[in-house]
Design an enzyme around this catalytic site. Structure first.
Site, PDB file in Angstrom:
ATOM      1  N   TRP A  21       5.803  -8.851   1.523  1.00 56.61           N
ATOM      2  CA  TRP A  21       4.691  -7.907   1.530  1.00 56.61           C
ATOM      3  C   TRP A  21       4.090  -7.842   2.932  1.00 56.61           C
ATOM      4  O   TRP A  21       3.924  -8.859   3.605  1.00 56.61           O
ATOM      5  CB  TRP A  21       3.636  -8.369   0.527  1.00 56.61           C
ATOM      6  CG  TRP A  21       2.355  -7.615   0.549  1.00 56.61           C
ATOM      7  CD1 TRP A  21       2.184  -6.272   0.372  1.00 56.61           C
ATOM      8  CD2 TRP A  21       1.044  -8.165   0.733  1.00 56.61           C
ATOM      9  NE1 TRP A  21       0.857  -5.949   0.431  1.00 56.61           N
ATOM     10  CE2 TRP A  21       0.122  -7.093   0.651  1.00 56.61           C
ATOM     11  CE3 TRP A  21       0.559  -9.448   0.955  1.00 56.61           C
ATOM     12  CZ2 TRP A  21      -1.257  -7.265   0.782  1.00 56.61           C
ATOM     13  CZ3 TRP A  21      -0.813  -9.625   1.078  1.00 56.61           C
ATOM     14  CH2 TRP A  21      -1.705  -8.544   0.995  1.00 56.61           C
ATOM     15  N   TYR A  54       6.403  -1.907  -1.385  1.00 55.97           N
ATOM     16  CA  TYR A  54       6.246  -2.450  -0.038  1.00 55.97           C
ATOM     17  C   TYR A  54       6.970  -1.562   0.974  1.00 55.97           C
ATOM     18  O   TYR A  54       8.178  -1.360   0.881  1.00 55.97           O
ATOM     19  CB  TYR A  54       6.794  -3.879   0.050  1.00 55.97           C
ATOM     20  CG  TYR A  54       6.074  -4.898  -0.819  1.00 55.97           C
ATOM     21  CD1 TYR A  54       4.824  -4.633  -1.379  1.00 55.97           C
ATOM     22  CD2 TYR A  54       6.656  -6.130  -1.085  1.00 55.97           C
ATOM     23  CE1 TYR A  54       4.186  -5.562  -2.180  1.00 55.97           C
ATOM     24  CE2 TYR A  54       6.005  -7.073  -1.885  1.00 55.97           C
ATOM     25  CZ  TYR A  54       4.776  -6.780  -2.429  1.00 55.97           C
ATOM     26  OH  TYR A  54       4.138  -7.703  -3.215  1.00 55.97           O
TER      27      TYR A  54
END
Length: 336
Positions: A21, A54
């Site tokens: 992330w 992401y």
């Protein structure tokens, strides 16, 4: 590396899990991201966590490329579904059957694998019947595209309801992925007790509080250049709740404790979350390979009870305990 069972399942995962992330496909160039993944493999990390949202799917592609050539059976790959992807059309988010079924196929293609070990509901969808969501997850498990199911940032009540349906459908809902750190303990009063009862393990994100617990942010000083607190792509927003002088001053007082244990501040933070016996793994990210090699030194560390009490005394009332924050910080309608 030490390994823990994920909930009451038979699946073992590395207690330090690599997450991408805010890094792969956005902050970190692909070549460096691949170096970070290879560094994780070199130090014994076998579990990798990502999500379709992401970098709007790019992070999954980067991870898939970085893991090319690895023995698939020796890895545990996790991804998630919920947030908007693609052009953000009216069915490009949420946990409807349509979005879940389309999303798992896209994730598998980008990750270059036939299945993921864990497929997670990235948030709770207030606009889709839970029965529809869990039936779609059950079908994905039966199709062999996911081995287990998990959730992320669900309240204790939502976890109980989801687990009951999963049990009826004969699938394993075995994990919860919440934010958890010395500074953010909102899962302790409700989510953790419910999870213990149901056999669900936590894969916790942001154990270093987006870098605040490294001690690099000093009270009264501007954030270091290039740090997450200066990242206009999203990092600065996420870290802002901790960026006040009271929190930062308390964090600085943790340095002698880390020194006494012969740990860095980051290692202390990661080791702290792993003291909770309901935590199966701590997620760590990296923008440089050496960060992976340093963070992994938290594996197997046992912090004495007296030191845990000392940490509580140092941080005092800057710690967030309110279990309602899980609901407050979650979307109340499907994002678009």
């Amino acid at each position: 590396m030490e390994f823990r069972y994920l909930g009451n399942s038979g699946l073992k995962i590395s207690e330090i899990t690599y997450g991408n992330w805010l890094t792969h496909g956005s902050q970190v160039e692909n070549e460096v991201a691949t170096q970070c993944v290879h560094a994780a493999l070199d130090v014994g990390i076998t579990s990798f966590d990502t999500a379709d949202v992401y970098a709007n799917t790019r992070a999954e592609s980067v991870l898939g490329d970085a893991l090319t050539g690895q023995r698939r059976e020796s890895l545990e790959i996790f991804t998630k579904v919920y947030w908007p992807t693609g052009p953000g059309g009216h069915n490009d988010s949420g946990l409807s059957r349509k979005h879940i079924m389309e999303s798992i196929n896209g994730s598998l293609r980008r990750l270059q694998t036939d299945y993921v070990d864990l497929y997670q509901a990235h948030r709770y969808d207030t606009e889709t019947p839970l029965e529809e969501t869990m039936q779609a997850f059950a079908d994905i498990v039966r199709q062999g595209k996911a081995l287990y199911i998990g959730v992320s940032e669900w309240t204790a009540g939502q976890i109980r309801a989801g687990h009951a349906l999963a049990t009826e459908l004969g699938i394993g809902l075995i994990s919860s992925q919440p934010q958890y750190s010395m500074l953010w303990r909102v899962i302790e009063d409700e989510v953790v007790p419910a999870s213990r009862e149901l056999g669900i393990g936590q894969i916790v994100w942001s154990p270093v509080a987006q870098g605040v617990l490294t001690g690099k942010y000093k009270p009264g000083q501007a954030p270091p250049a290039g740090s997450r607190a200066t990242d206009a792509k999203g990092g600065a927003d996420m870290i802002s709740r901790f960026m006040n002088d009271d929190v930062l001053a308390r964090v600085q007082k943790l340095q002698p404790i880390a020194d006494e244990l012969e740990l860095s501040m980051a290692q202390l933070a990661v080791a702290w979350v792993l003291q909770n016996d309901n935590v199966s793994a701590a997620l760590v990210g990296a923008s440089r390979p050496e960060q992976v090699r340093e963070n992994v030194k938290a594996t197997g560390v046992k912090i004495p009870h007296a030191v845990l009490q000392q940490i509580d005394e140092v941080l005092g009332d800057v710690v967030e305990h309110d279990s309602e924050m899980t609901s407050v910080t979650s979307p109340h309608k499907r994002p678009s």
